[in-house]
Design an enzyme around this catalytic site. Structure first.
Site, PDB file in Angstrom:
ATOM      1  CG  LEU A 249     -52.891 -17.216  -9.768  1.00 11.22           C
ATOM      2  CD1 LEU A 249     -54.275 -17.331  -9.139  1.00 11.22           C
ATOM      3  CD2 LEU A 249     -52.349 -15.802  -9.614  1.00 11.22           C
ATOM      4  CE1 TYR A 456     -63.955 -28.476 -29.014  1.00 12.47           C
ATOM      5  CE2 TYR A 456     -63.665 -29.022 -31.314  1.00 12.47           C
ATOM      6  CZ  TYR A 456     -63.162 -28.948 -30.038  1.00 12.47           C
ATOM      7  OH  TYR A 456     -61.881 -29.338 -29.772  1.00 12.47           O
TER       8      TYR A 456
END
EC number: 2.5.1.26
Length: 536
Positions: A249, A456
């Site tokens: 953006l 993780y």
């Protein structure tokens, strides 16, 4: 440092041998680099701004990639098909405004570049992009603009690197406490753009908890709020369109962030549990009682063995003797199986007296789940290990070992099933894809919340005998991600989406949710100036 057991661990774990070595290219061959294509009118306008720029091959290649395995592999053995055509170095917000205006005027593509630590293919240039690609490097926007000691906030330029931010704040007696594994290199703007999380989020919060105000330059103009207050009820929070937008953006230029006084006291610790199940149950109880220290992380047995293999040679016979006694006590006297046990590393921060009270509370809970205190040194080594591991991949690649990490968040009642199923799926996929050696498939629980945790994973394997190891690796990682989603895990906890995981975005946030993101993109950037093709 001398690591007396590391070589043996690599040989035993991966079937690797120091005799089988593969070397990377010694230097960049300029003839391999795609030529820079920049229109002259844009260059003339850019020169008029006095903003630094480069079309040098090395500058361009350096900013053509992040740190995904396949990107590192390309750097070792070949060349990217598409790289930035020009690199620009703005030094302030106004410079970024000028660059974005020129990109709109000449219809160029901008890819913001912070610390270059992306592990989601977010920095890769789309091969089909025919326009001039500008790499907007924010590294020269690295100042703390002001510190407000009354409101405990600081306004900082987005290009500052994590360790520099903490160092400069510490000179005034403050810190942010945001400590991702990549903090040596990753930037504040990158943390915002990827909705980052740090290892000490239990005290300081994730990036969305730390941000007070964001200034971002878009093709439509500048996005910012009219005041810097702790909370607003003015419709959907525009900051949440910016955080996690991954350079699609605009460019984040300045961030006002919460700061805290540097903690008076810091103490590491560790707990060894008879098995992973007991360890997870302990972390769940700590989260339930809302007494988590700054960091609490639980590693499974395979990662414990990995950490042990990285232990430096001890300086004295006395220290070695003590280590032996501790091991004897845990394995023989307490009956812990060294092939099953797991370890939690702890970090406490704050007022000294409160830290000591807090420490006792956490260790008391651990005892109820069969945990034994395993010392400060092991806690500190375990905490630092995540910084060290990132440096080992290049070493592994020299000996035909490829590896990568990926993460997820998951509700508490799914943690054990997800960890087991994903690790089993990796082993199964490796076998089916013709990997001749057993892979390393390991995980740790790294962040805890009321309703769940972040898990993780690391996985690595010896690719000798495989003609296209990166293709095989990507198939296995894709299967692991499918397994995570099937077990109720999220698409990502803090690595972000990039191009690597965007195929699952619709499944993750629904058709309508994806449509909402597209609508924002179409309004803010109708000509796709920020055309890195992340997320959407």
């Amino acid at each position: 440092m001398v690591l007396p057991t590391f070589k043996e661990w690599i040989e035993k774990t991966f079937g690797a041998s120091l005799e089988h070595k593969t070397t990377s290219r010694a230097s960049l061959n300029v003839n391999d680099v795609p030529p820079s294509i920049v229109n002259e009118e844009f260059l003339q306008d850019l020169r008029a701004t006095k903003i630094s720029y480069s079309q040098d091959a090395e500058d361009r290649v350096f900013r053509a990639h992040g740190h995904c395995l396949h990107e590192i592999f390309v750097l070792r053995e070949g060349m990217f098909k598409r790289i930035p055509d020009i690199v620009v170095w703005p030094v302030c917000h106004e410079d970024v405004v000028k660059i974005v205006e020129l990109a709109c005027k000449h219809n160029l593509c901008i890819i913001p570049f912070g610390g270059g630590t992306s592990v989601s293919s977010a920095l890769e240039c789309p091969e089909e992009e025919k326009r001039t690609i500008v790499s907007l490097d924010t590294s020269q926007m690295n100042r703390i603009l002001w510190i407000d000691e009354k409101n405990l906030t600081a306004c900082v330029e987005a290009g500052i690197v994590g360790q520099d931010l903490e160092k400069q704040l510490a000179e005034s007696g403050f810190c942010t406490g945001h400590e991702p594994d990549s903090m040596e290199f990753s930037s504040l703007g990158g943390w915002v753009a990827t909705r980052a999380s740090g290892m000490k989020k239990n005290i300081y919060g994730n990036i969305e908890d730390l941000v007070i105000h964001i200034k971002m330059v878009t093709p439509r103009g500048i996005v910012e709020k009219n005041c810097q207050v702790p909370r607003m009820s003015t419709g959907p929070d525009i900051h949440h369109f910016i955080m996690g937008s991954e350079g699609t953006l605009g460019v984040v230029t300045e961030v006002t962030i919460k700061i805290r006084p540097v903690p008076e006291y810091q103490k590491y610790g560790s707990v060894v549990f008879p098995n992973f199940e007991r360890g997870v149950a302990c972390l769940r109880e700590v989260a339930k009682q809302r007494c988590a220290p700054a960091s609490i992380r639980l590693v499974d047995n395979a990662q414990f063995q990995f950490g042990h293999a990285l232990k430096p040679q001890v300086a004295s016979i006395f220290t070695s003797f003590l280590d032996g006694l501790k091991k004897f006590y845990i394995t023989k006297f307490k009956g812990f199986d060294p092939n099953i046990l797991c370890v939690a590393t702890l970090l406490f921060e704050g007022d000294r007296e409160k830290v000591l009270q807090h420490e006792k509370q956490v260790y008391d809970i651990a005892t109820k789940f069969g945990g034994l205190a395993a010392g400060e040194d092991n806690g500190q080594r375990g905490y630092m290990l995540t910084f060290v591991i990132a440096y080992l991949r290049d070493l592994g690649l020299d000996y035909y070992v490829i590896g990568e990490s990926f993460e997820t968040s998951v509700p508490w009642d799914r943690v054990l099933d997800l960890c087991r199923n994903v690790k089993e799926r990796i082993v199964r996929e490796c076998k089916e894809k013709g990997v001749q050696f057993a892979p390393l498939s390991t995980c740790r629980v790294t962040q805890t919340y009321d309703a769940g945790a972040c898990v993780y994973f690391y996985f690595a394997f010896n690719y000798r005998g495989i003609s296209d190891p990166i293709h095989v690796y990507e198939q296995i990682e894709r299967a692991a991600r499918e397994e995570i989603l099937a077990n109720g895990g999220s698409l990502s906890h803090h690595h972000g989406v990039g191009k690597l995981r965007k195929r699952w975005m619709k499944e993750s946030i629904s058709d309508v949710g994806l449509g909402m993101l597209r609508s924002v993109k179409e309004y803010v950037d109708p000509n796709n100036i920020f055309g890195n093709k992340n997320l959407l």
